[in-house]
Design a protein around this motif. Structure first.
Motif, PDB file in Angstrom:
ATOM      1  N   LEU A   1       0.823  -1.209   0.000  1.00  0.00           N
ATOM      2  CA  LEU A   1       0.000   0.000   0.000  1.00  0.00           C
ATOM      3  C   LEU A   1       0.858   1.260   0.000  1.00  0.00           C
ATOM      4  CD1 LEU A   1      -2.929  -0.885   2.445  1.00  0.00           C
ATOM      5  CD2 LEU A   1      -2.836  -1.067  -0.044  1.00  0.00           C
ATOM      6  N   ALA A   2       2.058   1.160   0.556  1.00  0.00           N
ATOM      7  CA  ALA A   2       2.953   2.320   0.539  1.00  0.00           C
ATOM      8  C   ALA A   2       3.324   2.707  -0.891  1.00  0.00           C
ATOM      9  CB  ALA A   2       4.214   2.025   1.358  1.00  0.00           C
ATOM     10  N   ILE A   3       3.408   1.708  -1.787  1.00  0.00           N
ATOM     11  CA  ILE A   3       3.706   2.005  -3.191  1.00  0.00           C
ATOM     12  C   ILE A   3       2.583   2.827  -3.805  1.00  0.00           C
ATOM     13  CG2 ILE A   3       4.036   0.972  -5.467  1.00  0.00           C
ATOM     14  CD1 ILE A   3       5.397  -1.374  -4.133  1.00  0.00           C
ATOM     15  N   LEU A   4       1.340   2.418  -3.540  1.00  0.00           N
ATOM     16  CA  LEU A   4       0.208   3.163  -4.078  1.00  0.00           C
ATOM     17  C   LEU A   4       0.148   4.576  -3.512  1.00  0.00           C
ATOM     18  CD1 LEU A   4      -2.622   0.467  -4.080  1.00  0.00           C
ATOM     19  CD2 LEU A   4      -1.132   1.165  -5.949  1.00  0.00           C
ATOM     20  N   ALA A   5       0.403   4.701  -2.222  1.00  0.00           N
ATOM     21  CA  ALA A   5       0.385   6.027  -1.609  1.00  0.00           C
ATOM     22  C   ALA A   5       1.466   6.919  -2.208  1.00  0.00           C
ATOM     23  CB  ALA A   5       0.564   5.908  -0.098  1.00  0.00           C
ATOM     24  N   SER A   6       2.645   6.346  -2.434  1.00  0.00           N
ATOM     25  CA  SER A   6       3.749   7.122  -3.004  1.00  0.00           C
ATOM     26  C   SER A   6       3.450   7.538  -4.437  1.00  0.00           C
ATOM     27  CB  SER A   6       5.046   6.311  -2.950  1.00  0.00           C
ATOM     28  OG  SER A   6       5.399   6.000  -1.611  1.00  0.00           O
ATOM     29  N   VAL A   7       2.921   6.596  -5.220  1.00  0.00           N
ATOM     30  CA  VAL A   7       2.592   6.915  -6.614  1.00  0.00           C
ATOM     31  C   VAL A   7       1.500   7.967  -6.679  1.00  0.00           C
ATOM     32  CG1 VAL A   7       1.599   5.986  -8.739  1.00  0.00           C
ATOM     33  CG2 VAL A   7       3.357   4.693  -7.521  1.00  0.00           C
ATOM     34  N   GLY A   8       0.461   7.801  -5.857  1.00  0.00           N
ATOM     35  CA  GLY A   8      -0.647   8.742  -5.879  1.00  0.00           C
ATOM     36  C   GLY A   8      -0.244  10.153  -5.487  1.00  0.00           C
ATOM     37  N   SER A   9       0.758  10.269  -4.608  1.00  0.00           N
ATOM     38  CA  SER A   9       1.147  11.594  -4.139  1.00  0.00           C
ATOM     39  C   SER A   9       2.247  12.239  -4.984  1.00  0.00           C
ATOM     40  CB  SER A   9       1.623  11.509  -2.683  1.00  0.00           C
ATOM     41  OG  SER A   9       2.748  10.641  -2.560  1.00  0.00           O
ATOM     42  N   THR A  10       3.038  11.435  -5.698  1.00  0.00           N
ATOM     43  CA  THR A  10       4.172  12.001  -6.433  1.00  0.00           C
ATOM     44  C   THR A  10       3.979  12.045  -7.941  1.00  0.00           C
ATOM     45  OG1 THR A  10       5.257   9.822  -6.560  1.00  0.00           O
ATOM     46  CG2 THR A  10       5.793  11.222  -4.660  1.00  0.00           C
ATOM     47  N   ALA A  11       3.148  11.173  -8.507  1.00  0.00           N
ATOM     48  CA  ALA A  11       2.993  11.119  -9.965  1.00  0.00           C
ATOM     49  C   ALA A  11       2.545  12.461 -10.571  1.00  0.00           C
ATOM     50  CB  ALA A  11       2.014  10.006 -10.358  1.00  0.00           C
ATOM     51  N   PRO A  12       1.594  13.192  -9.958  1.00  0.00           N
ATOM     52  CA  PRO A  12       1.225  14.484 -10.566  1.00  0.00           C
ATOM     53  C   PRO A  12       2.395  15.459 -10.635  1.00  0.00           C
ATOM     54  CG  PRO A  12      -0.433  13.789  -8.975  1.00  0.00           C
ATOM     55  CD  PRO A  12       0.733  12.873  -8.801  1.00  0.00           C
ATOM     56  N   PHE A  13       3.254  15.434  -9.630  1.00  0.00           N
ATOM     57  CA  PHE A  13       4.383  16.358  -9.628  1.00  0.00           C
ATOM     58  C   PHE A  13       5.467  15.923 -10.614  1.00  0.00           C
ATOM     59  CE2 PHE A  13       2.409  16.677  -5.435  1.00  0.00           C
ATOM     60  CZ  PHE A  13       2.147  18.040  -5.398  1.00  0.00           C
ATOM     61  N   VAL A  14       5.620  14.607 -10.787  1.00  0.00           N
ATOM     62  CA  VAL A  14       6.544  14.124 -11.813  1.00  0.00           C
ATOM     63  C   VAL A  14       6.065  14.564 -13.185  1.00  0.00           C
ATOM     64  CG1 VAL A  14       7.529  12.074 -12.898  1.00  0.00           C
ATOM     65  CG2 VAL A  14       7.309  12.173 -10.415  1.00  0.00           C
ATOM     66  N   GLY A  15       4.756  14.414 -13.450  1.00  0.00           N
ATOM     67  CA  GLY A  15       4.205  14.871 -14.725  1.00  0.00           C
ATOM     68  C   GLY A  15       4.325  16.374 -14.899  1.00  0.00           C
ATOM     69  N   LEU A  16       4.123  17.108 -13.800  1.00  0.00           N
ATOM     70  CA  LEU A  16       4.250  18.565 -13.874  1.00  0.00           C
ATOM     71  C   LEU A  16       5.689  18.982 -14.181  1.00  0.00           C
ATOM     72  CD1 LEU A  16       2.876  21.293 -13.535  1.00  0.00           C
ATOM     73  CD2 LEU A  16       3.405  21.179 -11.077  1.00  0.00           C
ATOM     74  N   PHE A  17       6.646  18.264 -13.614  1.00  0.00           N
ATOM     75  CA  PHE A  17       8.040  18.549 -13.933  1.00  0.00           C
ATOM     76  C   PHE A  17       8.309  18.346 -15.419  1.00  0.00           C
ATOM     77  CE2 PHE A  17      12.318  16.827 -14.653  1.00  0.00           C
ATOM     78  CZ  PHE A  17      13.088  17.919 -14.261  1.00  0.00           C
ATOM     79  N   GLY A  18       7.773  17.253 -15.970  1.00  0.00           N
ATOM     80  CA  GLY A  18       7.931  17.010 -17.405  1.00  0.00           C
ATOM     81  C   GLY A  18       7.297  18.107 -18.236  1.00  0.00           C
ATOM     82  N   THR A  19       6.154  18.618 -17.778  1.00  0.00           N
ATOM     83  CA  THR A  19       5.493  19.703 -18.499  1.00  0.00           C
ATOM     84  C   THR A  19       6.329  20.979 -18.479  1.00  0.00           C
ATOM     85  OG1 THR A  19       3.266  18.843 -18.106  1.00  0.00           O
ATOM     86  CG2 THR A  19       3.474  21.200 -18.497  1.00  0.00           C
ATOM     87  N   VAL A  20       6.816  21.337 -17.288  1.00  0.00           N
ATOM     88  CA  VAL A  20       7.634  22.549 -17.165  1.00  0.00           C
ATOM     89  C   VAL A  20       8.881  22.450 -18.035  1.00  0.00           C
ATOM     90  CG1 VAL A  20       9.014  23.936 -15.569  1.00  0.00           C
ATOM     91  CG2 VAL A  20       6.768  23.094 -14.867  1.00  0.00           C
ATOM     92  N   TRP A  21       9.506  21.283 -17.993  1.00  0.00           N
ATOM     93  CA  TRP A  21      10.706  21.089 -18.810  1.00  0.00           C
ATOM     94  C   TRP A  21      10.381  21.186 -20.297  1.00  0.00           C
ATOM     95  CZ3 TRP A  21      15.748  20.796 -17.434  1.00  0.00           C
ATOM     96  CH2 TRP A  21      16.659  20.358 -18.406  1.00  0.00           C
ATOM     97  N   GLY A  22       9.263  20.569 -20.700  1.00  0.00           N
ATOM     98  CA  GLY A  22       8.880  20.615 -22.110  1.00  0.00           C
ATOM     99  C   GLY A  22       8.527  22.013 -22.568  1.00  0.00           C
TER     100      GLY A  22
END
Length: 238
Positions: free
Chosen positions: A127-148
């Motif tokens: 469950l810690a994996i799901l919690a980590s993915v749910g909380s960090t994935a939007p920011f990882v995607g946002l980083f990719g957007t800013v970089w792009g």
């Protein structure tokens, strides 16, 4: 000429950072879906065990009751009954050393609680994996957007053309990374919440079963939810 647009074009035009972010999001998505599927199958299995645990009390003795729970070592209800039986036997064999400091009720409670705690830790694994993915994935995607967007604006600036048709394509492609981040995070969050609810239902059943086991091993009777104690067919003899 029509401009290409989409994930394939983003990948083809992306630099190392963009591709790394995309692969990271893909890995996070795969990890979360694997956890969701495996834990959902576990919950289905444990709910089946919980339904079969009620038959435990409709047997003539403890040995037959244990047999009715099957031989699957993953069955937490069977393991809890074994822990209670072993705790009672251990206390009886060593009561010369234990009776002044710890009575049978406390000893059985301790052993049953240890069994529930071990199962709880196993049930919550992943469950810690799901919690980590749910909380960090939007920011990882946002980083990719800013970089792009940063690189898109650099390209537009160097080309010397800032018209809307030149800006919309590269910026829109960069925004895909944010959408990917949300697409990864949302299933992880929903899966986490669903699994937590399923785990809670199983633990409630297990705690109720442990309560009945404690009463049985200490008094020889099962305590029902209504608060009344009644002798059941199951006997303590093994």
């Amino acid at each position: 000429m029509e401009t290409e647009f989409g994930l394939a074009h983003v990948w083809a035009q992306g630099d190392l950072v963009t591709k790394t972010v995309a692969l990271l999001l893909l890995g996070m998505s795969l990890a979360s879906w694997i956890v969701i599927i495996l834990k959902a199958l576990d919950i289905i299995k444990y709910k089946k065990f919980a339904r079969g645990a009620e038959d435990f009390w409709h047997n003539p003795d403890l040995s037959a009751g244990l047999s009715s729970l099957g031989t699957d070592t993953d069955n937490p209800f069977r393991q809890l009954a074994l822990d209670g039986r072993d705790a009672t036997a251990h206390h009886s064999n060593t009561k010369v050393h234990l009776h002044d400091s710890l009575d049978v009720s406390d000893w059985v409670t301790r052993c049953l609680r240890n069994g529930i705690d071990e199962f709880t830790a196993r049930l919550q694994g992943g469950l810690a994996i799901l919690a980590s993915v749910g909380s960090t994935a939007p920011f990882v995607g946002l980083f990719g957007t800013v970089w792009g967007i940063y690189h898109a604006l650099l390209g537009i600036g160097s080309a010397g053309q800032a018209t809307i048709d030149k800006v919309a394509g590269p910026v829109g492609e960069a925004l895909i990374m944010t959408a990917l981040g949300l697409a990864v995070a949302i299933p992880a969050v929903l899966g986490y919440n669903a699994l937590v609810r399923g785990n809670k239902a199983i633990l409630n059943k297990l705690n109720s079963f442990a309560h009945d086991l404690h009463a049985f091993f200490v008094t020889g009777a099962r305590v029902h939810s209504g608060g009344n104690t009644s002798v059941v067919a199951l006997k303590k003899g093994v």
